[in-house]
Enzyme design. Structure first.
Site, PDB file in Angstrom:
ATOM      1  N   SER A 126       0.820  -1.214   0.000  1.00  0.00           N
ATOM      2  CA  SER A 126       0.000   0.000   0.000  1.00  0.00           C
ATOM      3  C   SER A 126       0.853   1.264   0.000  1.00  0.00           C
ATOM      4  CB  SER A 126      -0.925   0.025   1.218  1.00  0.00           C
ATOM      5  OG  SER A 126      -1.874  -1.015   1.150  1.00  0.00           O
ATOM      6  N   GLU A 151      -2.165 -15.323   1.540  1.00  0.00           N
ATOM      7  CA  GLU A 151      -2.551 -14.633   2.780  1.00  0.00           C
ATOM      8  C   GLU A 151      -3.868 -15.163   3.327  1.00  0.00           C
ATOM      9  OE1 GLU A 151      -2.539 -10.017   4.370  1.00  0.00           O
ATOM     10  OE2 GLU A 151      -2.826 -10.425   2.244  1.00  0.00           O
TER      11      GLU A 151
END
Length: 404
Positions: free
Chosen positions: A158, A273
């Site tokens: 991010s 994930e």
């Protein structure tokens, strides 16, 4: 006939009851594996690691700073005894364990009140990605230190202008004298302040846009040109960080996959994930729900029809969450795993709101308690690791085949 109000039992909520389905071996588990894991954890969490048990909240959301050195030592103890990276090939320190056995270990780990793992980003995210895309040299260099708990990782995805819209990343890198030189900023980087390495998605083809021209670099954190600035959260702690790259360097060979193919590699990491470790996460959810139920009984909130209904719904939805997760766990996760992320994050945020409701006015005052911390931290669940809005788009477009 259905069981009478099973959510009322603390044992049912934690998965400790002998009648609870979580204590029964799943089809496909190696006979005796779950019992071996349970016995080892019980013995290992005594003595020098007794203080690491999570019953005190060590390492949980909002308390990531507590007991870090002890938890690092615990990570290395796990690795030394063969309890990290269970699904990896044996030549890299794993056991080549089946998915069913991995799920069993994660469940027993959480049930044993073991501490929050400091190596989960290495083991659960970058490790499987290196196994899929790495060269033999990269596997030999990076996998053993992860398995032994000697090197910790963080995720450089991010950015201030590219959060859930990951294709908008602007951090840049170029080759110079046999090294990648990286310039840019990452944000909301979990555990960057204690990490040794970061996997960084950056733009390596000048003028490229969106998914094209991205590369997936493995970058050492402890070097000139890397600045980590903690972000103070509502809980008062700082799991998340800003990371600034100002001419930071990594070897030319530390690109995972081909240069320019970073998007494909990054998407594979996101799939990992959502893997087997989420089943252990749900044991933690059960423990949190048990505390909410106990508080509701103590305050009388459980007698309120509306709150009673919300408690029952939370228990039922958690059962559905586990069954859905078991259905989706597989070696090569696809875009449908976004269903799991969307489901658990929305459920957990609602549980945080319920935790405040059952406390009544007392939940608004006093020193921060576990249920207040649950409420504050769970506000982020529907944002990090892919926002709910993005997960819905992925489900619609890539799983259901709907138009953009």
């Amino acid at each position: 006939m259905p069981r009478a109000a099973p959510w009322c039992s603390s044992a049912a909520a934690t998965g400790r009851s002998t009648g609870d389905s979580l204590t029964l071996p799943e089809p496909g588990e190696t006979p005796g594996f779950r019992e071996e894991a349970r016995a080892w954890l019980e013995e290992a969490l005594g003595g020098e690691f007794a203080a690491a048990r999570r019953s005190s909240g060590m390492g949980g959301p909002g308390r990531e700073h507590e007991g870090h050195e002890l938890r690092v030592a615990w990570e290395r103890h796990l690795g030394k005894n063969g309890w990290t990276c269970l699904g990896w090939p044996e030549r890299y320190g794993g056991r080549a364990a089946s998915l069913e056995d991995q799920v069993a270990f994660h469940e027993e780990y959480a049930r044993a009140d073991a501490p929050a793992r400091v190596g989960h980003i290495g083991e659960g995210l970058i490790g499987p990605t290196i196994l899929e895309f790495g060269t033999d040299e990269q596997k030999a260099r990076f996998l053993p230190p992860i398995q032994r708990g000697e090197e910790l990782w963080c995720q450089g995805y991010s950015e201030p202008e590219a959060g859930s819209d990951l294709a908008g990343v602007q951090t840049k890198a170029h080759l110079e004298d046999g090294q990648w030189v990286i310039t840019g900023q990452k944000v909301w980087t979990s555990l960057a302040h204690v990490a040794d390495w970061c996997f960084v998605l950056c733009r390596t083809e000048p003028g490229s846009q969106r998914h094209r021209g991205l590369s997936y670099l493995l970058v050492p954190m402890r070097q000139p040109g890397v600045t980590v600035r903690p972000i103070v959260q509502l809980t008062g702690t700082s799991e998340f960080n800003e990371v600034f790259f100002d001419g930071a360097r990594t070897a030319a060979g530390n690109v995972l996959g081909a240069p320019g193919d970073g998007w494909r590699v990054a998407m594979a990491t996101l799939g990992y994930e959502r893997g087997a470790s989420t089943l252990g996460q749900q044991i933690g959810f059960r423990r949190e729900l048990a505390r909410v139920i106990e508080t509701a009984k103590r305050t009388g909130a459980a007698d309120d029809p509306v709150l009673h209904d919300r408690l029952v719904r939370s228990w039922l939805e958690l059962e559905i969450m586990r069954l859905n997760a078991l259905r989706m766990v597989r070696p090569d996760p696809g875009p449908e795993v976004s269903i799991a992320k969307l489901y658990w994050s929305e459920w957990h945020r609602r549980l945080g709101e319920l935790a405040m409701a059952v406390q009544g006015k007392a939940g608004l005052v006093g020193e921060l308690n576990d249920l207040q911390r649950l409420y504050l931290f769970s506000r982020a669940d529907t944002i990090y690791a892919g926002s709910s809005e993005i997960q819905r788009n992925i489900i619609a477009e890539r799983t259901l085949g709907l138009p953009r």
